[in-house]
Write an enzyme that holds these catalytic residues in place. Structure first.
Site, PDB file in Angstrom:
ATOM      1  N   GLU A   1      31.344 -24.613  74.912  1.00  0.00           N
ATOM      2  CA  GLU A   1      32.185 -23.449  74.605  1.00  0.00           C
ATOM      3  C   GLU A   1      33.039 -23.670  73.355  1.00  0.00           C
ATOM      4  O   GLU A   1      34.239 -23.440  73.365  1.00  0.00           O
ATOM      5  CB  GLU A   1      33.084 -23.114  75.807  1.00  0.00           C
ATOM      6  CG  GLU A   1      32.321 -22.891  77.100  1.00  0.00           C
ATOM      7  CD  GLU A   1      33.201 -22.371  78.244  1.00  0.00           C
ATOM      8  OE1 GLU A   1      34.401 -22.708  78.267  1.00  0.00           O
ATOM      9  OE2 GLU A   1      32.675 -21.627  79.094  1.00  0.00           O
TER      10      GLU A   1
ATOM     11  N   GLU B   1      27.024 -21.596  83.296  1.00  0.00           N
ATOM     12  CA  GLU B   1      28.031 -21.792  84.337  1.00  0.00           C
ATOM     13  C   GLU B   1      28.299 -20.459  85.009  1.00  0.00           C
ATOM     14  O   GLU B   1      28.510 -19.451  84.338  1.00  0.00           O
ATOM     15  CB  GLU B   1      29.371 -22.284  83.744  1.00  0.00           C
ATOM     16  CG  GLU B   1      29.320 -23.634  83.073  1.00  0.00           C
ATOM     17  CD  GLU B   1      30.691 -24.077  82.525  1.00  0.00           C
ATOM     18  OE1 GLU B   1      31.719 -23.431  82.832  1.00  0.00           O
ATOM     19  OE2 GLU B   1      30.719 -25.071  81.777  1.00  0.00           O
TER      20      GLU B   1
END
Ligand code: NAG
Ligand code: NAG
Ligand code: NAG
Ligand code: NAG
Length: 479
Positions: free
Chosen positions: A122, A267
């Site tokens: 990320e 995720e």
């Protein structure tokens, strides 16, 4: 007439069940290791196998963890942490070394089935203020090239797991989906590169965070059980935020000219403590709906069928940063000790069941550290000691699942969790004479006072070094 219908129906059932037997869905899990007392990787790998989990995503390439996946056939995504991106963007030789040490080593016959390398995690989160914006794409290209030069170009793909905050939409309409304006041209370059290498786009999608960050968010829309109010996007109906979010990405990819790129959900999950909507019951509800979607190969309105998914997360991790919130340490489907929290259909059979717990976990002795009964008039001193204990150990349940404890109960909780984290060292249960060790289970008011597990050997030293650094930091802060 009736008979004909029965016949047709019977035929249908046979067809459906054959196709299920041929290709059952499977999900992956994220396996993070930010715990003071990590479970031995061998025990974890056995637990994955016992639960029919065939894919795993790691956050680094720690050889000690990775080597235990050898010979299991479990598809593995290894990773390069964000703080290594700048090195890898500048220096191709470092990338070659990384591939040699962290990929090639595991690629022998009967070795680890490495499928992906995650370059960063990320990296474009808005909270990073652009720190990794410049280095991510060059690092991705260098690692991909190093994989190709080592002969793994077809087998292993480099990619970048991104948070769903890299794209947005207006009026919650997926069809308006596009990249976030500050990184728009960079995102287009990245997806074109991934597409050209036949590599997947990896996105982390969090219905829990949508709910947690927005007071007006409709609760049912966060779940995938059909209870959400339907929204309409030019004739396409959405009854949950996961579908809407995923299809927003599908639109953004389409507008970048790569509408057929493979998408992996890197995720997705629900925490069980540390926030208002973080509970075992709601996590159970979320996974029940989500795993049903998986087992039925429902997909989303724009991409019906199979979804590639890694659940977040396998285990609770008591040393994760709680900057995002106290819930950050409670994402596990399993507790810190490998005990499952709720029934879940991990093997995608269409039915919830209790997962197989970790086998062979060894606990520290059944001893607890508690606040002494006769020190109740020393509350100020107690609260200083609680602050100290909680700056090192994980006290996040205190405001949530353990909030029903009375004041002395909370002090005991803090003392005990610190004592456990310090491997029940006698000196860790002093707190200026306010604490004592007991053999009686100190759990009360529905709050479990845990007993720590024996840490998997190699890690112990590392952990205590980290704690010493923390201690020094706190001593300096107090001076
Ligand atoms: C291999 O990965 C480990 C763990 O992520 C890392 O510490 C190490 O530096 C890597 N090796 C090389 C040569 O980069
Ligand atoms: C980002 O900027 C904000 C405000 O300027 C600052 O508080 C924060 O520490 C910065 N974060 C990082 C990771 O640099
Ligand atoms: C596939 O799922 C069905 C239930 O839908 C189950 O009976 C079967 O054992 C599963 N097959 C495998 C190989 O796991
Ligand atoms: C202590 O008691 C709690 C609550 O009754 C229970 O869940 C937990 O398993 C007990 N711990 C031990 C080590 O026996």
């Amino acid at each position: 007439m009736v008979r004909a219908e029965v016949l047709i129906c019977a035929f249908c059932v046979v067809l459906v069940s054959t196709s299920i037997i041929e290709a059952n869905e499977s999900v992956g899990v994220n396996w993070g290791t930010m715990a003071s007392h990590p479970i031995h990787p061998k025990i974890i790998v056995d637990m994955l196998k016992a639960n029919g989990i065939k894919k795993v995503k790691l956050f680094d390439a720690d050889g000690w963890t990775v080597k235990h996946l050898a010979g299991t056939g479990i598809e593995t995504m290894i990773a390069i942490p964000n703080d290594m991106l700048s090195t890898f963007s500048k220096d191709y030789d470092n990338c070659k070394d990384w591939v040699k040490e962290n990929v090639t080593k595991h690629m022998y016959n009967g070795g680890v089935d490495i499928k992906y390398v995650a370059v960063g995690n990320e990296p474009f989160l808005t909270t990073y203020n652009g720190t990794f914006v410049k280095d991510t794409l060059p690092a991705l290209k260098n690692i991909q090239k190093a994989l190709e030069d080592a002969g793994y170009g077809d087998q292993i793909k480099a990619t970048v797991p991104l948070n769903a905050d890299v794209y947005d939409s207006s009026n919650n309409k997926p069809s308006t989906g596009d990249w976030r304006s500050d990184i728009r041209s960079l995102m287009i370059e990245i997806v074109k590169f991934l597409h050209s290498k036949n590599a997947p786009f990896v996105v982390n999608i969090y219905p829990f965070l949508s709910l947690n960050l927005n007071k007006d968010f409709p609760l049912d829309f966060a779940f995938i059980d059909g209870g959400g109010k339907t929204t309409n996007d030019n004739g396409v109906q959405y009854n949950n935020v996961f579908d809407a979010n995923y299809d927003t990405l599908v639109w953004a990819l389409k507008k970048s000219g790569v509408s057929d790129i493979k998408i992996i959900v890197g995720e997705i999950g629900w925490p069980t403590d540390g926030a208002d909507h973080a509970s075992v019951d709601l996590a159970h509800r979320f996974y029940k709906g989500f795993m049903k979607k998986m087992a039925n190969k429902k997909g989303t309105p724009l991409r019906p069928g199979h979804l590639d998914v890694f659940l977040f997360s396998l285990l609770d991790e008591n040393t994760k940063s709680i900057a995002p919130g106290a819930f950050e340490r409670h994402w596990g489907i399993f507790r810190y000790n490998g005990q499952p929290k709720f029934p879940i259909d991990l093997a995608c059979t269409g039915q919830d069941k209790w997962p197989v717990p970790a086998q062979g976990i060894q606990y520290l002795p059944f001893k607890w550290c508690v606040f002494k009964d006769d020190k109740k008039d020393e509350m100020a001193k107690a609260s200083e000691n609680v602050n100290y204990a909680c700056s090192i150990a994980d006290c996040t349940p205190l405001g949530y699942s353990c909030e029903d404890l009375d004041k002395t109960g909370k002090i005991s909780y803090a003392f005990n969790i610190y004592f456990q984290m310090q491997d029940q060292d006698v000196q860790a249960c002093d707190f200026q004479g306010l604490a004592e060790i007991t053999n009686n289970n100190a759990s009360r008011n529905g709050c479990n006072f845990p007993i720590e597990i024996m840490s998997a050997g190699d890690r112990l030293k590392l952990v205590s070094v980290t704690n010493i650094v923390f201690l020094l930091f706190i001593v300096i802060a107090l001076m």
